[in-house]
Structure formats: C-alpha cells, structure tokens
Design a protein around this motif. Structure first.
Motif, PDB file in Angstrom:
ATOM      1  N   LEU A   1      44.026  29.108  36.571  1.00  0.00           N
ATOM      2  CA  LEU A   1      44.629  29.801  37.780  1.00  0.00           C
ATOM      3  C   LEU A   1      44.215  31.408  37.600  1.00  0.00           C
ATOM      4  O   LEU A   1      43.944  31.912  36.597  1.00  0.00           O
ATOM      5  N   ASP A   2      44.315  32.111  38.537  1.00  0.00           N
ATOM      6  CA  ASP A   2      43.968  33.532  38.678  1.00  0.00           C
ATOM      7  C   ASP A   2      45.075  34.040  38.430  1.00  0.00           C
ATOM      8  O   ASP A   2      46.341  33.857  39.147  1.00  0.00           O
ATOM      9  N   PRO A   3      45.446  35.000  37.170  1.00  0.00           N
ATOM     10  CA  PRO A   3      46.835  35.245  36.984  1.00  0.00           C
ATOM     11  C   PRO A   3      47.285  36.356  38.178  1.00  0.00           C
ATOM     12  O   PRO A   3      48.627  36.533  38.176  1.00  0.00           O
ATOM     13  N   GLN A   4      46.563  37.018  38.929  1.00  0.00           N
ATOM     14  CA  GLN A   4      46.882  37.818  39.760  1.00  0.00           C
ATOM     15  C   GLN A   4      47.438  37.357  41.126  1.00  0.00           C
ATOM     16  O   GLN A   4      48.541  37.403  41.800  1.00  0.00           O
ATOM     17  N   THR A   5      46.565  36.216  41.626  1.00  0.00           N
ATOM     18  CA  THR A   5      46.759  35.819  42.990  1.00  0.00           C
ATOM     19  C   THR A   5      47.309  34.153  42.904  1.00  0.00           C
ATOM     20  O   THR A   5      47.838  33.772  43.897  1.00  0.00           O
ATOM     21  N   ILE A   6      47.396  33.550  41.505  1.00  0.00           N
ATOM     22  CA  ILE A   6      47.616  32.304  41.421  1.00  0.00           C
ATOM     23  C   ILE A   6      46.811  31.243  42.042  1.00  0.00           C
ATOM     24  O   ILE A   6      47.370  30.132  42.381  1.00  0.00           O
ATOM     25  N   GLN A   7      45.639  31.420  42.555  1.00  0.00           N
ATOM     26  CA  GLN A   7      44.964  30.570  43.018  1.00  0.00           C
ATOM     27  C   GLN A   7      44.228  29.859  42.016  1.00  0.00           C
ATOM     28  O   GLN A   7      44.019  30.294  41.006  1.00  0.00           O
ATOM     29  N   VAL A   8      43.951  28.582  42.438  1.00  0.00           N
ATOM     30  CA  VAL A   8      43.013  27.810  41.418  1.00  0.00           C
ATOM     31  C   VAL A   8      41.599  28.110  41.442  1.00  0.00           C
ATOM     32  O   VAL A   8      41.004  28.070  42.698  1.00  0.00           O
ATOM     33  N   LEU A   9      41.200  28.416  40.310  1.00  0.00           N
ATOM     34  CA  LEU A   9      39.921  28.653  40.005  1.00  0.00           C
ATOM     35  C   LEU A   9      39.068  27.534  39.737  1.00  0.00           C
ATOM     36  O   LEU A   9      37.907  27.512  40.330  1.00  0.00           O
ATOM     37  N   ASN A  10      39.440  26.730  38.999  1.00  0.00           N
ATOM     38  CA  ASN A  10      38.613  25.408  38.940  1.00  0.00           C
ATOM     39  C   ASN A  10      39.706  24.266  38.113  1.00  0.00           C
ATOM     40  O   ASN A  10      40.886  24.825  37.863  1.00  0.00           O
ATOM     41  N   SER A  11      39.378  23.027  38.803  1.00  0.00           N
ATOM     42  CA  SER A  11      40.141  21.999  38.205  1.00  0.00           C
ATOM     43  C   SER A  11      39.403  20.918  37.512  1.00  0.00           C
ATOM     44  O   SER A  11      38.058  20.353  38.023  1.00  0.00           O
ATOM     45  N   TRP A  12      40.115  19.994  36.687  1.00  0.00           N
ATOM     46  CA  TRP A  12      39.461  18.860  36.145  1.00  0.00           C
ATOM     47  C   TRP A  12      40.643  17.626  36.173  1.00  0.00           C
ATOM     48  O   TRP A  12      41.827  17.937  35.785  1.00  0.00           O
ATOM     49  N   ASN A  13      40.142  16.613  36.523  1.00  0.00           N
ATOM     50  CA  ASN A  13      40.724  15.425  36.566  1.00  0.00           C
ATOM     51  C   ASN A  13      40.600  14.416  35.343  1.00  0.00           C
ATOM     52  O   ASN A  13      39.563  14.131  34.662  1.00  0.00           O
ATOM     53  N   THR A  14      41.803  14.182  34.516  1.00  0.00           N
ATOM     54  CA  THR A  14      41.882  13.350  33.576  1.00  0.00           C
ATOM     55  C   THR A  14      42.076  12.003  33.865  1.00  0.00           C
ATOM     56  O   THR A  14      42.875  11.531  34.788  1.00  0.00           O
ATOM     57  N   GLU A  15      42.017  11.134  32.711  1.00  0.00           N
ATOM     58  CA  GLU A  15      42.571   9.707  32.801  1.00  0.00           C
ATOM     59  C   GLU A  15      43.954   9.362  32.257  1.00  0.00           C
ATOM     60  O   GLU A  15      44.154   8.334  31.834  1.00  0.00           O
ATOM     61  N   TYR A  16      44.824  10.422  31.956  1.00  0.00           N
ATOM     62  CA  TYR A  16      45.890  10.234  31.125  1.00  0.00           C
ATOM     63  C   TYR A  16      47.025  10.289  31.946  1.00  0.00           C
ATOM     64  O   TYR A  16      47.183  11.370  32.603  1.00  0.00           O
TER      65      TYR A  16
END
Length: 444
Positions: free
Chosen positions: A340-355
């Motif tokens: 997350l961007d600490p200022q805007t709380i926008q998602v910068l990047n995401s990763w999907n796990t299998e857990y």
C-alpha cells in the motif's frame, strides 16, 4: 556469507555504556562478527581517566590547603615579629633592674609581669608552627608520590589524546553502520522467546511501536479487544507501558475490527468495523486523514484467521513499507498480499498465494516475504512463506513458543527486529534470527 541479526528492545539492556548492534554467523553456524560498541561518552568514564581526574582533584585540594596554611603562617610570622620587639624591650628592662634594684624593682616588676602576660599566647603559636611544618612536609611527600603515579599512568595510556581516540571511535561507528545497512534484510531462520513485557487487558488485543520513529521515540500504543472499542492508549516508553503510566488517550471516530492494526510513520492504520475500509488516523492531528476500501477483500469473519475475531484484514509494515494481508473470493479465499501507499492507501501491487486465509493462525512480513503460522494455539509453527520479490512460496518448519496458548496478534517491527505478540492477555516479544547474504565492496 550468512549472518544472524538480532536487536531486541526490552527492559533488560546490555551492560551500561555498551550497545549491542548485531551479530553474524556463516552457513555452518560459526560466529564471524559480533558488533558490540561503546557509547561515545564511554571514554569519559574510562577507569584510567577517572583515576587521573580523582588524582588531579586531590592535588587541587591539597594546593588549596597549602595556600590556606601559607596565609596563616604569614599572619603568625607577623605576630612573632611583634613578640620579638617586646622581648627586646624586656631585655632593656632587665638591665635597668640590675643597675638600680631598689628604686626600680617594684615598678619594673609590674611592667615585666604585664609584658610576660602579653607573650603568653606565643607558646601555642610556636606549637602550631611545629604542626604546620609537619603538615607541609606530609603534603610535599604526597605530592611527590602522586606525580610518580600520574607519570606512570600517562606512560601506560600512551601518546593518544582524547580527541584522537574519539575520532577512532567515530570511524568504527561509521563502519558499524555500514555493516548494519548490509544486514537490513534476510530470510527468517529462527524465532526465540517470548519475553513477557506485561499482562493486561482481555484475551485479544494489539500493542505496537512505530518502526519509522526516531531511536529516541519509544512510544507504545495499546488497543484492547478485537471490536466494540475505539480507545487507543499511548505511553511514552516501554517502561511507562509496564508501569501503566499513560501519556495520552485517543478516541477514534470508528470502531476497529480485529487486532491487526499497525502504527507507521506517526499514523494508525486499522480496519473499520463491518467493512473492508482501511482508515488512516494521524496521532499528531487527532483526526482521520485517509479512508479507502480494499477492493474485493472479505470482512466481518468471512476470511478471518483460525481464531476468528474479525481478523479478515491484517495490516503490517516491514523494511519495504506498508502491507495488507487479506483474502478474496476471486482467489478462492486464499491469502492476497498487497503493498500500500502509506499516504493514499492505494494498492501499489498485489500477489495471490495458494494458502487459505482460514487455515492461517497469524502472519507477518519481513523484508517483503510473508510468513504464515499454521495455528494460533500451542504447537504453532511458521509453516509457509511467500516472497514478493520472486513470487514464489516455500514450506517451512520454524517453531514458535505459544507460551500462553492463544495468539491473537503477531506483528514484525523492522526497527526493533522483533515480533510483537498478544498471547492470551499477555503482551510479549519474540526475537528473530535472519539469514543474510552480505555483499562485499568488490561485489556491490
């Protein structure tokens, strides 16, 4: 080479005057580096420097005593000179008595008696002279002995002066900082502890410090329960936290959900109750600065950890920044990692796990890698990790001692390099051992 980095803040600290920065081991477990450095002010408390200072103070005191003695001696000398003049007068009177005993006997006898009375104080003065002379001899002898000791210490210390020694210490500290920079990130190898800091609150809650705060800022924030609460308690230090001395209380505008909050760079990030909204609350301004929904994230016990408690969204921070751990329907209830961007709380990047999120006891981020425990109960271990750097996962077997049988909060603090835990109403700390690959100057 492999290095072990440990830096755990606790009430029991290293020996006064020393700072333990880190330690290192190679792959075979052999110690190759132990970084233990004195404080800059340690030189002033060195045993030899202290001995020199005490000797110099003693010499100064003796010099003052000798000066007082000298003034007193001069005063008494003037008094003796006066007595000498009177004694000469008496001698003349004795001659007159010899020449005319009958006529002057009575008159001169009375006068002589008066002069003798005046000379009576001379006796203790002369006795004091003897004492002073002995004292002066004693002072001179002691000063000679002290001079010999001072010269011996000076020869032992050698030619280095304090400024040169200080420059060498500063140079070493600079090298230590460079070493620490190389030990910033690594792979989790071991968890030790816990250290029980305090026992308070309900079975569930969260406590934390700010990993972005300056070394002098050791504030602690305390949030009891996993819901139906909006009160955040602030303490100026861990010792104040242990003693129960609050410095400030904040009344949040919204209730929180779960126990997976984080303080980062002066702001509290938490999951708003009955929503997938992340709230950023500034402690400095005392108000909410940002709110943003985490798209598709399950909430309100849809995808909690194994213990429940509305722990659907876990907010955390590590050396690389601010993160959110949650699950979505699109990922079949498995964990999603979002930076997350600490200022805007926008998602910068995401990763999907299998857990599966529901099969996870707790999780925490270290150096961009998510570590997941398989339970919140006794016998829990770090079972799975996912690296956002390589987008790969690994099964692990790192035990974690669940001393009080129920873990409802576990978060890594990059500044302290420790895990903060809430263990069945006990606020605890775990130490972590990381494996590092250190690049030499030639390789960088």
């Amino acid at each position: 080479m492999g290095c072990t980095a440990t830096r755990l803040e606790k009430t029991i600290r290293p020996k006064e005057g020393w700072q333990v920065y880190s330690s290192a081991q190679d792959a075979d477990g052999r110690c190759i580096c132990t970084v233990v450095a004195p404080e800059q002010s340690l030189c002033s408390r060195d045993a030899k420097s202290k001995q020199l200072r005490q000797l110099l103070e003693k010499i100064q005191n003796m010099s003052q005593s000798i000066e007082v003695l000298n003034l007193r001696t001069q005063r008494d000398f003037q008094y003796v000179m006066k007595m000498e003049s009177q004694m000469k007068g008496l001698r003349s009177k004795f001659r007159q008595i010899e020449s005319n005993r009958r006529t002057l006997l009575t008159k001169n006898f009375q006068e002589l008696k008066g002069k003798m009375n005046e000379l009576q104080p001379l006796i203790p003065v002369l006795e004091q002279y003897k004492t002073d002379a002995s004292l002066i001899s004693q002072f001179k002898e002691e000063l000679r002995n002290l001079s010999v000791v001072l010269m011996a210490i000076q020869e032992e210390i050698g030619a280095y002066d304090y400024e040169e020694l200080q420059q060498r210490v500063l140079g070493l500290e600079g090298r230590l900082r460079n070493c620490m920079n190389k030990l910033t990130c690594g792979k989790l190898m071991k968890i030790t502890g816990p250290i029980t800091v305090k026992t308070s609150g309900t079975r569930f809650g969260a406590w934390m410090t700010d990993p972005q705060a300056s070394p002098k800022n050791n504030k602690v924030w305390y949030m009891d329960s996993y819901t139906n609460n909006k009160i955040v308690r602030e303490y100026k230090s861990v010792s104040d936290f242990v003693a129960g001395v609050e410095s400030k209380t904040y009344n949040l505008p919204f209730h929180w959900a779960g126990t997976n909050h984080v303080v980062y760079n002066g702001s509290l990030y938490y999951n708003k109750y009955q929503s997938n909204i992340i709230v950023r609350y500034s402690f400095e301004s005392g108000r909410v600065t940002t709110q943003r929904a985490l798209e598709s994230a399950g909430f309100h016990n849809v995808y909690p950890y194994t213990w429940g408690g509305f722990s659907d969204i876990d907010l955390m921070a590590d050396e690389l920044g601010l993160w959110a751990i949650y699950a979505t329907n699109q990922n079949a209830g498995n964990i999603v990692i979002s930076r997350l961007d600490p200022q805007t709380i926008q998602v910068l990047n995401s990763w999907n796990t299998e857990y599966s999120k529901r099969n996870a006891g707790e999780s925490f981020m270290i150096c961009g890698t998510l570590y997941i425990t398989n339970s919140h109960l006794t016998g829990a271990k770090v079972y799975y990790s996912y690296s956002t750097k390589t987008s790969t996962y690994e099964y692990m077997d790192i035990p974690i001692h669940n001393q009080y049988f129920h873990m409802s909060m576990l978060d890594y603090n990059a500044r302290d390099r420790a895990l903060y835990g809430w263990n069945n109403g006990h606020q605890v700390l775990f130490n972590v051992t990381l494996f590092h690959i250190i690049k030499t100057d030639d390789e960088s």
